[in-house]
Motif scaffolding. Structure first.
Motif, PDB file in Angstrom:
ATOM      1  N   GLY A  95       0.799  -1.228   0.000  1.00 33.42           N
ATOM      2  CA  GLY A  95       0.000   0.000   0.000  1.00 33.42           C
ATOM      3  C   GLY A  95       0.825   1.268   0.000  1.00 33.42           C
ATOM      4  N   LYS A  96       2.130   1.156  -0.265  1.00 29.32           N
ATOM      5  CA  LYS A  96       3.011   2.321  -0.269  1.00 29.32           C
ATOM      6  C   LYS A  96       3.077   3.004  -1.641  1.00 29.32           C
ATOM      7  CE  LYS A  96       4.291   1.610   3.995  1.00 29.32           C
ATOM      8  NZ  LYS A  96       3.903   2.546   5.081  1.00 29.32           N
ATOM      9  N   LEU A  97       2.652   2.304  -2.669  1.00 32.71           N
ATOM     10  CA  LEU A  97       2.691   2.847  -4.027  1.00 32.71           C
ATOM     11  C   LEU A  97       1.333   2.583  -4.678  1.00 32.71           C
ATOM     12  CD1 LEU A  97       4.346   4.127  -6.335  1.00 32.71           C
ATOM     13  CD2 LEU A  97       5.051   1.807  -6.996  1.00 32.71           C
ATOM     14  N   THR A  98       0.611   3.643  -4.984  1.00 34.19           N
ATOM     15  CA  THR A  98      -0.743   3.492  -5.553  1.00 34.19           C
ATOM     16  C   THR A  98      -0.842   3.935  -7.004  1.00 34.19           C
ATOM     17  OG1 THR A  98      -1.412   5.697  -4.787  1.00 34.19           O
ATOM     18  CG2 THR A  98      -1.798   3.830  -3.288  1.00 34.19           C
ATOM     19  N   HIS A  99       0.115   4.748  -7.436  1.00 38.54           N
ATOM     20  CA  HIS A  99       0.025   5.241  -8.815  1.00 38.54           C
ATOM     21  C   HIS A  99       1.391   5.700  -9.305  1.00 38.54           C
ATOM     22  CE1 HIS A  99      -0.650   8.837  -6.235  1.00 38.54           C
ATOM     23  NE2 HIS A  99       0.142   9.419  -7.119  1.00 38.54           N
ATOM     24  N   ASP A 100       1.477   5.889 -10.612  1.00 37.80           N
ATOM     25  CA  ASP A 100       2.683   6.405 -11.242  1.00 37.80           C
ATOM     26  C   ASP A 100       2.271   7.572 -12.131  1.00 37.80           C
ATOM     27  OD1 ASP A 100       5.244   6.743 -12.111  1.00 37.80           O
ATOM     28  OD2 ASP A 100       5.229   5.058 -13.522  1.00 37.80           O
ATOM     29  N   ASP A 101       2.977   8.684 -12.031  1.00 40.60           N
ATOM     30  CA  ASP A 101       2.596   9.899 -12.762  1.00 40.60           C
ATOM     31  C   ASP A 101       3.530  10.166 -13.932  1.00 40.60           C
ATOM     32  OD1 ASP A 101       0.461  10.500 -11.083  1.00 40.60           O
ATOM     33  OD2 ASP A 101       1.715  11.660  -9.697  1.00 40.60           O
ATOM     34  N   PHE A 102       2.922  10.553 -15.065  1.00 39.66           N
ATOM     35  CA  PHE A 102       3.682  11.053 -16.198  1.00 39.66           C
ATOM     36  C   PHE A 102       3.432  12.553 -16.298  1.00 39.66           C
ATOM     37  CE2 PHE A 102       4.247   6.704 -17.105  1.00 39.66           C
ATOM     38  CZ  PHE A 102       5.249   6.580 -18.061  1.00 39.66           C
ATOM     39  N   THR A 103       4.490  13.337 -16.238  1.00 39.74           N
ATOM     40  CA  THR A 103       4.374  14.786 -16.264  1.00 39.74           C
ATOM     41  C   THR A 103       4.168  15.281 -17.690  1.00 39.74           C
ATOM     42  OG1 THR A 103       6.743  15.138 -16.559  1.00 39.74           O
ATOM     43  CG2 THR A 103       5.919  14.931 -14.292  1.00 39.74           C
ATOM     44  N   LYS A 104       3.803  16.566 -17.811  1.00 42.56           N
ATOM     45  CA  LYS A 104       3.672  17.172 -19.140  1.00 42.56           C
ATOM     46  C   LYS A 104       4.977  17.060 -19.920  1.00 42.56           C
ATOM     47  CE  LYS A 104       0.142  20.736 -18.319  1.00 42.56           C
ATOM     48  NZ  LYS A 104      -0.093  22.204 -18.316  1.00 42.56           N
ATOM     49  N   ALA A 105       6.093  17.282 -19.231  1.00 47.22           N
ATOM     50  CA  ALA A 105       7.395  17.235 -19.896  1.00 47.22           C
ATOM     51  C   ALA A 105       7.666  15.845 -20.468  1.00 47.22           C
ATOM     52  CB  ALA A 105       8.498  17.632 -18.919  1.00 47.22           C
ATOM     53  N   GLU A 106       7.307  14.808 -19.724  1.00 44.15           N
ATOM     54  CA  GLU A 106       7.514  13.436 -20.215  1.00 44.15           C
ATOM     55  C   GLU A 106       6.602  13.137 -21.392  1.00 44.15           C
ATOM     56  OE1 GLU A 106       8.836  10.677 -16.539  1.00 44.15           O
ATOM     57  OE2 GLU A 106       6.925  11.686 -16.254  1.00 44.15           O
ATOM     58  N   LEU A 107       5.354  13.581 -21.311  1.00 46.16           N
ATOM     59  CA  LEU A 107       4.424  13.371 -22.422  1.00 46.16           C
ATOM     60  C   LEU A 107       4.869  14.168 -23.647  1.00 46.16           C
ATOM     61  CD1 LEU A 107       1.060  13.598 -20.450  1.00 46.16           C
ATOM     62  CD2 LEU A 107       2.170  11.522 -21.306  1.00 46.16           C
ATOM     63  N   GLN A 108       5.361  15.385 -23.398  1.00 49.53           N
ATOM     64  CA  GLN A 108       5.819  16.236 -24.496  1.00 49.53           C
ATOM     65  C   GLN A 108       6.963  15.575 -25.254  1.00 49.53           C
ATOM     66  OE1 GLN A 108       4.314  19.367 -25.114  1.00 49.53           O
ATOM     67  NE2 GLN A 108       5.448  19.298 -27.032  1.00 49.53           N
ATOM     68  N   GLU A 109       7.844  14.945 -24.520  1.00 49.17           N
ATOM     69  CA  GLU A 109       8.996  14.292 -25.139  1.00 49.17           C
ATOM     70  C   GLU A 109       8.567  13.181 -26.096  1.00 49.17           C
ATOM     71  OE1 GLU A 109      13.184  12.115 -23.764  1.00 49.17           O
ATOM     72  OE2 GLU A 109      11.849  13.020 -22.287  1.00 49.17           O
ATOM     73  N   LEU A 110       7.434  12.544 -25.795  1.00 44.26           N
ATOM     74  CA  LEU A 110       6.951  11.451 -26.635  1.00 44.26           C
ATOM     75  C   LEU A 110       6.457  11.932 -27.992  1.00 44.26           C
ATOM     76  CD1 LEU A 110       4.928   9.343 -24.018  1.00 44.26           C
ATOM     77  CD2 LEU A 110       7.177   8.808 -24.988  1.00 44.26           C
ATOM     78  N   ILE A 111       6.045  13.208 -28.085  1.00 38.53           N
ATOM     79  CA  ILE A 111       5.433  13.689 -29.327  1.00 38.53           C
ATOM     80  C   ILE A 111       6.301  14.671 -30.110  1.00 38.53           C
ATOM     81  CG2 ILE A 111       3.136  13.415 -28.324  1.00 38.53           C
ATOM     82  CD1 ILE A 111       3.030  16.529 -28.207  1.00 38.53           C
TER      83      ILE A 111
END
Length: 250
Positions: free
Chosen positions: A23-39
């Motif tokens: 229960g110490k890790l519930t989610h993983d976040d992708f920031t705008k910068a990471e998403l921007q790098e993909l496109i």
């Protein structure tokens, strides 16, 4: 799923699985910068649309990711060059900014993130030095014989009808858009064409992303992923059922 990972990344997946279990890790976040790098490598690209007497071209120069927390939407705000060409002559040129958006949907069975409910949210003119609009007198003198453009006091439609035996109503109605000399009026006329072209172009693209086997974060999500939402200005990948995702299911 971990065979394509380095030993170090395999350890990260193993540790993360235990953190989820505790229960110490519930989610993983992708920031705008990471998403921007993909496109970023997707630009520039161009698409065309038909108009009376000619064609239009939209060249998308750059795009920036936007995130809408309230409506759970991922957006792309694009700067584009719009060019209208008739008889090999550019009669209108402008920079425009348009925004498209979609909702994220994760299919656990396919380990794939889909973008659904695509819409064009806005198209607006950028007032800069790139703008160009040819006046009606130029159009008549460029595209029609001198016997037509020297007709004084006659309407544009009358002149065109004389030239083409009354069959040019569509063309003359289109050129009437230019009579005001307003770049905004010309853009507004073309917005339906641009919207249609944008949707056609985007629907030809694969609006999905299957979790990659050589990225440890995506391997983890392939194993434990439940839901994806836009929250806190990030694209949040839930690794266990959260209160938010449970309420969505109701």
């Amino acid at each position: 799923m971990t065979k394509n990972l380095s030993f170090k990344d395999k350890c990260k997946v193993y540790l993360a699985q235990w953190l989820v279990k505790w229960g110490k890790l519930t989610h993983d976040d992708f920031t705008k910068a990471e998403l921007q790098e993909l496109i970023n490598d997707s630009f520039p690209y161009a698409f065309t649309f038909n108009i009376p007497m000619g064609s239009g071209t939209v060249t998308v120069l750059e795009g920036n990711i936007t995130l809408d927390n309230v409506n759970n939407r991922i957006g792309l705000q694009c700067l584009a060059a719009l060019n209208i060409v008739v008889a090999s002559t550019t009669i209108y040129r402008a920079h425009v900014v348009f925004t498209v958006s979609a909702s994220p949907h994760y299919d656990k069975n396919m380990n794939t993130l889909y973008l659904t409910g695509l819409s064009t949210d806005s198209v607006r003119l950028v007032n800069d030095d790139y703008a160009l609009i040819k006046d009606t007198q130029f159009l008549v003198s460029r595209f029609f014989p001198k016997s037509v453009n020297t007709l004084l006091g006659g309407s544009l439609k009358s002149a065109l009808s004389l030239f083409s035996a009354g069959t040019s109503d569509i063309a003359s109605d289109y050129l009437q858009v230019y009579l005001t000399g307003s770049k905004q009026a010309v853009l507004e006329y073309h917005i339906p064409h641009i919207n249609k072209a944008i949707k056609k172009q985007i629907t030809q693209e694969d609006l999905s992303h299957t979790m990659r086997e050589d990225h440890w974060r995506e391997v983890l999500f392939s194993k434990l992923g439940q839901n994806v939402r836009v929250e806190d200005d990030m694209l949040r990948f839930y690794l266990i059922e959260s209160h938010q995702s449970k309420s969505d299911a109701c």
